[in-house]
Design a protein around this motif. Sequence first.
Motif, PDB file in Angstrom:
ATOM      1  N   ILE A   1       6.456   9.747   1.690  1.00  0.00           N
ATOM      2  CA  ILE A   1       6.964   9.047   0.500  1.00  0.00           C
ATOM      3  C   ILE A   1       8.330   8.504   0.906  1.00  0.00           C
ATOM      4  N   LYS A   2       8.479   7.202   0.965  1.00  0.00           N
ATOM      5  CA  LYS A   2       9.760   6.652   1.437  1.00  0.00           C
ATOM      6  C   LYS A   2      10.829   6.988   0.393  1.00  0.00           C
ATOM      7  N   ASN A   3      11.893   7.685   0.832  1.00  0.00           N
ATOM      8  CA  ASN A   3      12.801   8.295  -0.148  1.00  0.00           C
ATOM      9  C   ASN A   3      14.265   8.143   0.228  1.00  0.00           C
TER      10      ASN A   3
ATOM     11  N   ALA B   1      12.559  14.088  15.159  1.00  0.00           N
ATOM     12  CA  ALA B   1      11.986  13.652  13.875  1.00  0.00           C
ATOM     13  C   ALA B   1      12.143  12.124  13.807  1.00  0.00           C
ATOM     14  N   GLU B   2      13.210  11.668  13.166  1.00  0.00           N
ATOM     15  CA  GLU B   2      13.407  10.216  13.015  1.00  0.00           C
ATOM     16  C   GLU B   2      14.894   9.946  12.867  1.00  0.00           C
ATOM     17  N   GLY B   3      15.246   8.688  12.706  1.00  0.00           N
ATOM     18  CA  GLY B   3      16.644   8.312  12.556  1.00  0.00           C
ATOM     19  C   GLY B   3      16.860   7.560  11.252  1.00  0.00           C
TER      20      GLY B   3
ATOM     21  N   SER C   1      11.484  -0.175  13.601  1.00  0.00           N
ATOM     22  CA  SER C   1      11.920  -0.330  12.214  1.00  0.00           C
ATOM     23  C   SER C   1      11.612  -1.738  11.729  1.00  0.00           C
ATOM     24  N   THR C   2      11.425  -1.850  10.417  1.00  0.00           N
ATOM     25  CA  THR C   2      11.322  -3.176   9.816  1.00  0.00           C
ATOM     26  C   THR C   2      12.609  -3.956  10.099  1.00  0.00           C
ATOM     27  N   GLY C   3      13.713  -3.221  10.267  1.00  0.00           N
ATOM     28  CA  GLY C   3      14.998  -3.846  10.570  1.00  0.00           C
ATOM     29  C   GLY C   3      15.141  -4.206  12.036  1.00  0.00           C
TER      30      GLY C   3
ATOM     31  N   ASP D   1       0.851  -1.211   0.000  1.00  0.00           N
ATOM     32  CA  ASP D   1       0.000   0.000   0.000  1.00  0.00           C
ATOM     33  C   ASP D   1       0.872   1.241   0.000  1.00  0.00           C
ATOM     34  N   ARG D   2       1.879   1.241   0.897  1.00  0.00           N
ATOM     35  CA  ARG D   2       2.724   2.439   1.024  1.00  0.00           C
ATOM     36  C   ARG D   2       3.524   2.674  -0.252  1.00  0.00           C
ATOM     37  N   PHE D   3       4.038   1.584  -0.851  1.00  0.00           N
ATOM     38  CA  PHE D   3       4.839   1.723  -2.070  1.00  0.00           C
ATOM     39  C   PHE D   3       3.991   2.288  -3.212  1.00  0.00           C
TER      40      PHE D   3
ATOM     41  N   GLY E   1       6.146   4.799   9.532  1.00  0.00           N
ATOM     42  CA  GLY E   1       6.709   3.447   9.514  1.00  0.00           C
ATOM     43  C   GLY E   1       5.630   2.396   9.741  1.00  0.00           C
ATOM     44  N   ILE E   2       5.801   1.271   9.080  1.00  0.00           N
ATOM     45  CA  ILE E   2       4.856   0.162   9.292  1.00  0.00           C
ATOM     46  C   ILE E   2       5.080  -0.392  10.708  1.00  0.00           C
ATOM     47  N   SER E   3       6.317  -0.381  11.177  1.00  0.00           N
ATOM     48  CA  SER E   3       6.585  -0.835  12.551  1.00  0.00           C
ATOM     49  C   SER E   3       6.015   0.177  13.548  1.00  0.00           C
ATOM     50  N   ARG E   4       6.098   1.469  13.205  1.00  0.00           N
ATOM     51  CA  ARG E   4       5.486   2.513  14.047  1.00  0.00           C
ATOM     52  C   ARG E   4       3.983   2.246  14.150  1.00  0.00           C
TER      53      ARG E   4
END
Length: 302
Positions: free
Chosen positions: A160-162, A193-195, A255-257, A60-62, A218-221
């Motif tokens: 937008i993941k960039n 903000a974020e890392g 994070s997904t990671g 969805d996000r992509f 984030g999906i993990s967020r």
Amino acid sequence: MRMVGTGEFEGGSVFIDGDWKPLSEGKVSLFDWGFTRSDVTYDVASVWHGAFFRLDDHLDRFFSSLDKLRMKIPYSRAEVRQILHGCVKAGGLQDAYVAMLCTRGVPPRGARDPRLATNRFYAYALPFVWIAPPEKQAQGIDLHVSGRLRIAPESVDPTIKNYHWIDLVLSLFDAYDRGADTSCVVDAQGNVAEGPGFNVFMVKGGVVRTPDRGVLEGISRRTVIELCGTLGIALRIEPVPATDLASADEVFISSTGGGVLPIAKIDGRPIAEVFPGPITKRLQDAYWALHDDPRFRDPVEY
Ligand SMILES: Cc1ncc(COP(=O)(O)O)c(C=O)c1O
């Protein structure tokens, strides 16, 4: 698309020009605007113990990022899913980092009009990549709170993941210079903000807080936000002054990671005596438990 074999490219695989290939084929043109202009969007999903986690949300996000950047790819959502499954299958991977990306592409020589470029879709799967490996997590991650500003959301929409990562990358160098492990950056008002690859959370007096804007959603967020609801943990999504982190009861990143990762120190100073904190631990355990939930599992078709 052909049927790719299980383990055909043992250790990882890319999808380029309509086919799966070994990782060594993972190359782009020097003239692709994805490279020369950071004109690219991407998404990263994970595979854990043979199944994708929340793949639908990543797709969805992509696709939403593609729309926002006016990019088009020659594959449907079902085909992208099949391509990603193929990358993991070809790589023979049980735990994987799975990326999909689209670059603006190469415009005709000399042209400066982005509409003239044909967008290019790529995907790949690698062995799982942690933001910090489990040993480092146990030892305790030290987070440097950088004074650097995250690129303004009015300039580059962070939903937008960039690849606009120079601010994050330089903040990492700041962190290493100070002996810290990773970093987060702030907005113009001094809020967190974020890392580099993660969202940030703090806990104070039993209340979890995370920034409401200027960050990748984030999906993990989202998983943490939903888990706070199911576990009955109070949550506030609001600006979080960076100075509040130092006096938090608990800080963690998502994070997904690696899911929910506890932070032990802020700029070298331990956050609390108990580590990981109780709320972080509950969320971390619940995050991994969700991987068995059929709603979020998409088993790889090996
Ligand atoms: C800048 C940034 N923020 C946050 C995240 C976390 O997002 P997710 O939970 O979807 O992995 C990422 C992931 O790579 C990221 O690059």
